[in-house]
Design an enzyme around this catalytic site. Structure first.
Site, PDB file in Angstrom:
ATOM      1  N   GLY C 240      12.571  -9.424   7.302  1.00  0.00           N
ATOM      2  CA  GLY C 240      13.728 -10.083   6.698  1.00  0.00           C
ATOM      3  C   GLY C 240      14.820  -9.086   6.364  1.00  0.00           C
ATOM      4  N   PHE C 241      14.482  -8.137   5.485  1.00  0.00           N
ATOM      5  CA  PHE C 241      15.392  -7.040   5.124  1.00  0.00           C
ATOM      6  C   PHE C 241      16.679  -7.538   4.476  1.00  0.00           C
ATOM      7  CE2 PHE C 241      13.264  -6.145   9.266  1.00  0.00           C
ATOM      8  CZ  PHE C 241      12.218  -5.407   8.745  1.00  0.00           C
ATOM      9  N   GLY C 468       5.753  -8.621   5.446  1.00  0.00           N
ATOM     10  CA  GLY C 468       5.216  -7.331   5.864  1.00  0.00           C
ATOM     11  C   GLY C 468       5.069  -6.347   4.722  1.00  0.00           C
ATOM     12  N   ASN C 620      -0.880  -0.104  -3.723  1.00  0.00           N
ATOM     13  CA  ASN C 620      -1.676   0.133  -2.521  1.00  0.00           C
ATOM     14  C   ASN C 620      -1.021   1.303  -1.782  1.00  0.00           C
ATOM     15  OD1 ASN C 620      -2.458   0.092   0.285  1.00  0.00           O
ATOM     16  ND2 ASN C 620      -3.333  -1.935  -0.041  1.00  0.00           N
ATOM     17  N   LYS C 622      -1.491   2.642   0.939  1.00  0.00           N
ATOM     18  CA  LYS C 622      -1.254   2.499   2.382  1.00  0.00           C
ATOM     19  C   LYS C 622      -0.021   1.640   2.658  1.00  0.00           C
ATOM     20  CE  LYS C 622      -4.885   2.132   5.034  1.00  0.00           C
ATOM     21  NZ  LYS C 622      -5.993   1.717   5.943  1.00  0.00           N
ATOM     22  N   THR C 623      -0.007   0.448   2.071  1.00  0.00           N
ATOM     23  CA  THR C 623       1.103  -0.453   2.369  1.00  0.00           C
ATOM     24  C   THR C 623       2.396   0.013   1.704  1.00  0.00           C
ATOM     25  OG1 THR C 623       0.386  -1.886   0.564  1.00  0.00           O
ATOM     26  CG2 THR C 623      -0.360  -2.462   2.773  1.00  0.00           C
ATOM     27  N   GLN C 627       5.949   0.699   3.524  1.00  0.00           N
ATOM     28  CA  GLN C 627       7.238   0.158   3.069  1.00  0.00           C
ATOM     29  C   GLN C 627       8.288   1.253   3.022  1.00  0.00           C
ATOM     30  OE1 GLN C 627       8.149  -2.991   2.923  1.00  0.00           O
ATOM     31  NE2 GLN C 627       8.187  -3.362   0.738  1.00  0.00           N
ATOM     32  N   GLY C 690       8.991  -0.813  -7.673  1.00  0.00           N
ATOM     33  CA  GLY C 690       9.475  -1.422  -6.422  1.00  0.00           C
ATOM     34  C   GLY C 690       9.654  -0.400  -5.317  1.00  0.00           C
ATOM     35  N   GLU C 693      13.156  -1.033  -1.055  1.00  0.00           N
ATOM     36  CA  GLU C 693      14.494  -0.608  -0.677  1.00  0.00           C
ATOM     37  C   GLU C 693      14.782   0.869  -0.919  1.00  0.00           C
ATOM     38  OE1 GLU C 693      17.352  -4.261  -1.461  1.00  0.00           O
ATOM     39  OE2 GLU C 693      15.697  -4.223  -2.879  1.00  0.00           O
TER      40      GLU C 693
END
Lengths: 331, 162, 726
Positions: C240-241, C468, C620, C622-623, C627, C690, C693
């Protein structure tokens, strides 16, 4: 995409007969360019004749050292062929620098010769383009023309030729064999692609009823020492801003043979004959390479957005020749 | 309309479709095999990559009628260590490019095994060069990933290539 | 054993690697029809004639909808902070309601057909005659028409401290620089798509959206039905972004076409449609002026920007946002100006504001470091504030010093010879650059239910979006720890407006927002289980529930009743304003870049990257790393190759496709090392700041700075294409 009728040609004879008798017939090879253009509404054939089942897929060595490549040899097969890789490394390299692996698995040699420009205004049906709609004008002039040609353009068209493979073929003096119900013709690559002039929609010497059946590579001993260098906006999977196909023989510090062709800068695959002339007999030095490049680029005409290509082409020619001199062939 | 028989993942499918239907649309809309993705429909992203007789192609530029008689393999027909490796190396985020990346990687490993050179292969006359990261990256460049999972994808492929 | 922080595989990895995950255009319905858009080819004016005869005659065509025959669409609601969902409208246009054209690409017709091939074939045959009106589409030419942007309490359009211009004039060392950034497009690999199904006056849409709840509210308004009668599903979204936050014509027209034809309708945008009907990032012209003492203390910081919106809508970008927080300058002046043009609305794209704002600010800081002959990290450290520079508010969390210290060590920054063009690798020119990353942290209200079953499994339900980021994986980790159950026992349901309400996926806030709800619900659940345990004498969930004769126990955070939602929003807004008055919250980091530049051709290759980030708690490893890498990769595209070409003569996007809009490919991306400081923020749920971004911020500046170090050339206009280095 406009509807069309589809036919898979079982043999060359059928294919030639269908195209000779029909209106709006197009041959379909790998489809990588034609299908995209059809989807964009730029090509609108009434009938599509699939030629991929024709027996034009051989790569054969010819007596005398040349090689004959069937028109339906796929790009990936051509680049993988050991005869091509050792005898004409520039050709294998050029092919490997084009598109993506998936597209190279589909695209054919004959189709690549007919690849059409990536000019943004050619691709956009809302824009004026003499190549797509003869007489409509050219919105690329005064528009986004960063990718545009600096050699061979006219006031009617500044679109650059997009092929990598054809640049190497131009350097190698390849001969394009074409066939129609009227017979077989052999067209030197230099005559195959046309300059736009005032008919930019006529891009090649191929007649409407002709099929490309093969490309013949003559023996070019100097090609054993050849390279292809492609400069683009990302590291892979992009069209050339400038590309250089070069081959060089040097004896005792003097250039005894040189071949040079340019991509991304010409309205057709650009054989750099002026540069070749300047190189012959010149010392194999960076200075001489630069002078040769300048001899070729003296005729270059650019707008504000693609003026950098003149300098980039000069530098890329010099760098490619330098690398051939210091590191030798891509093989 | 054209009646064709398409072999997909080992079974034959009879289809009555217009010649302009791409292999991609035939898979997604006519056979319900939506694992193959449409990202650009112009051969510029690789999301639609499938294997035709084991070779990777962009199914968006392939008229389905042209592929009659070929053996098509889509992500739904694949059981390959790469799939687990992608998950473990986090070679995916949104997952949309993933089936294409996996099909492409399978085709790529076969090409390399066959001695296919690439644009970054140093010596074209030499066959059987190593599949290092630079080679993997160049050979996979026909598959875009906007989430930017490229590092993970390369790790996954490296792990499976051994 | 705690699972928060562990690098677990994402839970939806298997369905995404086997092709089983179904995206918005992949839901079969009996009688499904396919729609295709016809875009306008002028930027402003009226349609005088529409030629639809040829299109209607294409076999399989069901309807050609135009402003002459389309059903009524209610107007888009006026944007008001009292109803946040009013922000979701991509444009204010009533699609197919009038003959007016407001931008090149506005849909002027929709074709519905039995197959997608027929719909697209017919759409290409619709022709329009226009009466064009004068259009203002040239951003560069409109710079002088820009007016100061109206701000809001959370995002002021202008800010000042002291007299920056006077301080600049008096500064011993001063720089006054102009930077530009071009328009960008998100190019999520999944083009926007909608499958719309009406059942009487009830509407179900499968959509590629990152704002499920807002889509529901907006569709209800546009079609004049209660929100309760709209269901939006988006369990998988192909990236999406920011491009899928707002509701664009495709979604509304799919629902309109389904209503008009009485058929389920799928509208999958073509890639070109996405460029023409979904907003992108605004271009910007920025001025950064810095005044400093000889020893590198900033005395003046001026950062102003000009961006554009469409006349029919658009998001004012917070281009100077980071400049309020990054440097302790005595005098600061920030102003954002904006000019409306006859183009499609711009929209949020990954770190709107800070992506392009950090480019100018962080490149200018590097220029100042060169001017002062000071190491760029040292210059930053000399101006690292203890409190927020504008107003003295406290930083909730600030670890930039640590990020740079860790990064410099790991990256080998001390091996850098500061002189430009001094480092080589063979023929390659080598350069190293740094820049700060900065992105504000937000938290929004999320309603969550958590259910513990007698068999020990846990179900977390919340209508959040998964594009994602790994949301389901992260929330399962959080719930597992909160309830003391194994990670594998937790299942998360998301991506459906029938679930408890989630905020949209924006502002890097989703993980923290949903975590807040999950923690609250888990707390309640534990308390009620404890109470039950006291009553029943059970000691495990199984025995407690069995003795209480219950199949499961459930607790909720927030309420999804109409009143519950409104009171939740009010409470949340009050909280947010109170918190904002008290704290400055942000994720931040230090970006380290090494480039190699071909001295002949100017080709730039990024050869190494390290980002050290303070994102608070890492849920997490890894994720979260993925990101951040993803942000960096998109930043590399922004730095080196991405640019949407809007023809200033016509307002038409000329490179509306992935072949000519160059996003990075595999070969462009080196190994990207990501490192976390992993220190919880005390003011955010679970300490999460967060990660979505902050990764992209600072990237373009770090590249520009490294390119300068390699070549001696400053490129102040993105992208840094090779022609700018010849």
């Amino acid at each position: 995409m406009r509807s069309f009728s589809y036919l898979s040609a079982p043999d060359v004879e059928t294919a030639l007969r269908v195209i000779a008798d029909g209106e709006g017939v197009k041959f379909l090879g790998g489809g990588t360019n034609l299908v995209d253009l059809m989807r964009e509404g730029i090509e609108r054939p009434a009938t599509v004749v699939d030629i991929t089942r024709l027996p034009l897929t051989g790569i054969e060595e010819l007596p005398g050292g040349g090689v004959r490549v069937g028109a339906l040899v796929r790009n990936s097969r051509l680049a993988a062929d050991l005869l091509i890789r050792t005898r004409y490394p520039v050709l294998a390299q050029a092919v490997l620098h084009g598109a993506s692996a998936q597209l190279r698995n589909m695209a054919t040699v004959g189709g690549n010769l007919l690849q059409r420009t990536r000019c943004l205004y050619f691709y956009d049906g809302a824009a004026a383009c003499n190549k797509r709609a003869p007489g409509s004008g050219c919105d690329a002039i005064g528009g986004f023309s960063r990718g545009g040609a600096i050699l061979g353009a006219s006031e009617h068209c500044v679109a650059a030729h997009p092929s990598d493979m054809a640049v190497a073929l131009a350097m190698l003096d390849a001969v394009v064999e074409v066939e129609s119900v009227r017979g077989v013709r052999r067209i030197p690559i230099a005559d195959f692609h046309r300059l736009p002039g005032d008919t930019p929609h006529i891009e090649t010497a191929l007649a409407a009823d002709e099929l490309i059946t093969a490309v013949e590579l003559p023996p070019v001993p100097v090609a054993a020492n050849s390279r292809y260098r492609k400069v683009r906006d990302r590291a892979s999977y992009a069209f050339a801003l400038v590309s250089v196909a070069a081959a060089l023989n040097v004896e005792d510090g003097v250039v005894t043979e040189a071949r040079l062709a340019l991509g991304g800068v010409g309205t057709k695959p650009w054989r750099a004959t002026e540069a070749e002339r300047a190189l012959l007999g010149a010392p194999a030095t960076e200075d001489a390479f630069r002078r040769a490049a300048e001899a070729e680029l003296a005729a270059a005409v650019a707008g504000p957005q693609n003026a950098f290509k003149i300098e980039l082409a000069r530098r890329t020619i010099v760098a490619t020749l330098r690398r051939l001199l210091t590191e030798g062939s891509a093989a | 309309m054209a009646e064709i028989s398409l072999r997909v993942n080992g079974s034959a499918h009879e289809l009555d479709i217009q010649p302009q239907v791409s292999l991609l649309d035939a898979l997604r809309e006519h056979l319900g095999l939506t694992g193959t993705k449409k990202g650009c429909d112009q051969g510029a992203c690789g999301a639609c990559t499938v294997l035709a007789d084991g070779e990777r192609i962009n199914s968006c530029l392939a008229p389905a009628v042209q592929y009659e008689g070929r053996e098509i393999t889509t992500i739904e027909g694949i059981g390959h260590p790469l799939q687990e490796a992608f998950v473990h190396a986090d070679g995916l985020q949104c997952g949309y490019c993933t089936p294409g990346q996996i099909c492409s990687a399978i085709g790529m490993l076969a090409e390399h095994k066959d001695g296919m050179p690439s644009a970054v292969t140093e010596h074209l006359a030499v066959t059987g060069g190593e599949l290092d990261d630079a080679e993997i990256r160049e050979r996979m460049s026909g598959n875009l990933c906007r989430c930017g999972a490229y590092n993970g994808i390369v790790s996954a492929i490296r792990e499976v290539a051994g | 054993m705690t699972v928060i922080g562990r690098p677990l595989d994402r839970v939806d990895g298997r369905v995404k690697t086997t092709g089983a995950a179904r995206f918005a255009a992949e839901h079969p319905y009996p009688g499904l029809a396919h729609a295709a858009l016809v875009p306008a080819t002028i930027s402003r004016g009226r349609i005088t004639t529409l030629h639809t005869g040829e299109a209607s005659a294409v076999p399989g065509v069901i309807a050609v909808l135009t402003h002459l025959n389309a059903p009524e669409l209610k107007p888009a609601p006026k944007v008001t902070p009292l109803r946040l969902s009013s922000l979701v409208s991509g444009t204010s246009v009533g699609y197919l309601q009038t003959d007016e054209v407001h931008w090149d690409g506005q849909p002027i017709a929709v074709v519905v057909a039995e197959t997608s091939a027929a719909a697209r074939e017919a759409a290409a045959l619709v022709r329009a005659d226009y009466a064009p009106a004068p259009a203002m589409v040239d951003f560069a030419a409109a710079e002088a028409d820009a007016r100061p942007q109206r701000g809001n309490p959370l995002m002021p359009g202008e800010a000042k401290k002291g007299d920056a211009e006077a301080a600049l004039a008096a500064a011993p060392v001063a720089l006054d620089l102009r930077y530009t950034t071009p328009p960008h497009h998100h190019n999520a690999l999944e083009p926007h798509a909608t499958t719309a199904v009406w059942d009487g006056d009830r509407l179900t849409v499968h959509d590629a959206t990152q704002a499920i709840d807002w889509f529901r509210a907006h569709l209800a308004v546009r079609f004049g039905i209660p929100a309760a009668d709209v269901r939006v599903l988006a369990p998988f979204v192909g990236g999406g972004f920011g491009g899928k936050v707002s509701i664009w014509p495709g979604t509304i027209l799919a629902a309109l076409a389904a209503r008009a034809t009485g058929r389920p309708v799928r509208l999958a945008l073509t890639r070109e449609d996405v460029y023409r009907t979904v907003g992108g990032r605004t271009p910007s012209i920025q001025r950064v002026a810095l005044g400093a003492t000889r020893d590198g203390k900033l005395t003046a910081l001026v950062h102003t920007s000009v961006t554009r919106t469409g006349r029919v809508g658009g998001l004012p970008e917070q281009v100077t946002s980071q400049s309020r927080h990054l440097y302790d300058a005595e005098n600061i002046f920030l102003r954002q100006s904006i000019v409306p043009l006859d183009l499609l609305s711009n929209t949020s794209m990954r770190a709107p504001g800070e992506s392009i704002g950090t480019f100018a600010l962080e490149a200018a800081i590097d220029e100042l470091a060169c001017e002062l002959d000071l190491d760029p990290i040292e210059l930053r450290m000399r101006n690292e504030p203890a409190v927020n520079p504008m107003d003295g508010k406290k930083f909730a969390h600030r670890m930039l010093r640590e990020a740079y210290a860790v990064g410099a060590e790991r990256f080998g920054w001390h091996e850098r010879d500061p002189r430009p063009r001094s480092m080589r690798d063979g023929r390659w020119l080598v350069g190293m650059g740094v820049a700060s990353a900065y992105h504000p942290s937000w938290r929004f209200a999320a309603n969550v239910t958590v259910r513990l079953s007698a068999d020990g499994t846990v179900l977390v339900r919340c209508g959040f979006q998964e594009m994602g980021m790994g949301g389901a994986t992260a929330q399962a980790q959080i719930a597992a720890d909160a309830l003391g159950v194994p990670f594998e026992a937790v299942r998360v349901e998301y991506g459906d407006s029938a679930l408890p309400m989630s905020p949209n996926a924006g502002g890097s806030a989703q993980t923290a927002s949903v975590a807040g709800g999950v923690l609250e619900a888990c707390g309640r659940l534990k308390r009620s289980l404890a109470a039950m345990a006291r009553r029943t004498g059970g000691d495990t969930p199984e025995t407690i529930l069995r003795r209480a004769n219950l199949p499961y126990a459930e607790a909720a955070a927030g309420s999804d009743t109409r009143f519950g939602r409104i009171s939740g929003q009010v409470r949340f807004m009050a909280n947010l304003l109170r918190e904002q008055r008290r704290w400055v919250k942000a994720a931040s980091g230090a970006q380290f870049c090494e480039v190699r530049v071909d001295p002949d051709t100017g080709e730039v290759r990024v050869s190494r990257w390290l980002g050290v980030f303070d994102i608070g708690t890492v849920v997490n490893a890894k994720t979260a790393a993925s990101q951040l890498r993803g942000g960096i990769v998109m930043g590399l595209g922004m730095a080196l190759s991405e640019e949407t070409l809007v023809d200033p003569r016509t307002g038409r996007i000329m490179n509306a496709g992935l072949a000519e809009y160059h996003v990075p490919v595999h070969a462009d991306i080196p190994p990207i090392e990501v490192s976390f400081l992993d220190d919880p923020d005390p003011t955010m749920p679970l300490g999460i700041l967060g990660a979505g971004e902050v990764g992209i911020t600072g990237v373009a500046a770090a590249v520009a700075n490294a390119v300068h170090h390699a070549t001696g050339t400053r490129v102040r206009d993105l992208p840094i294409t090779l022609d700018k280095l010849l």
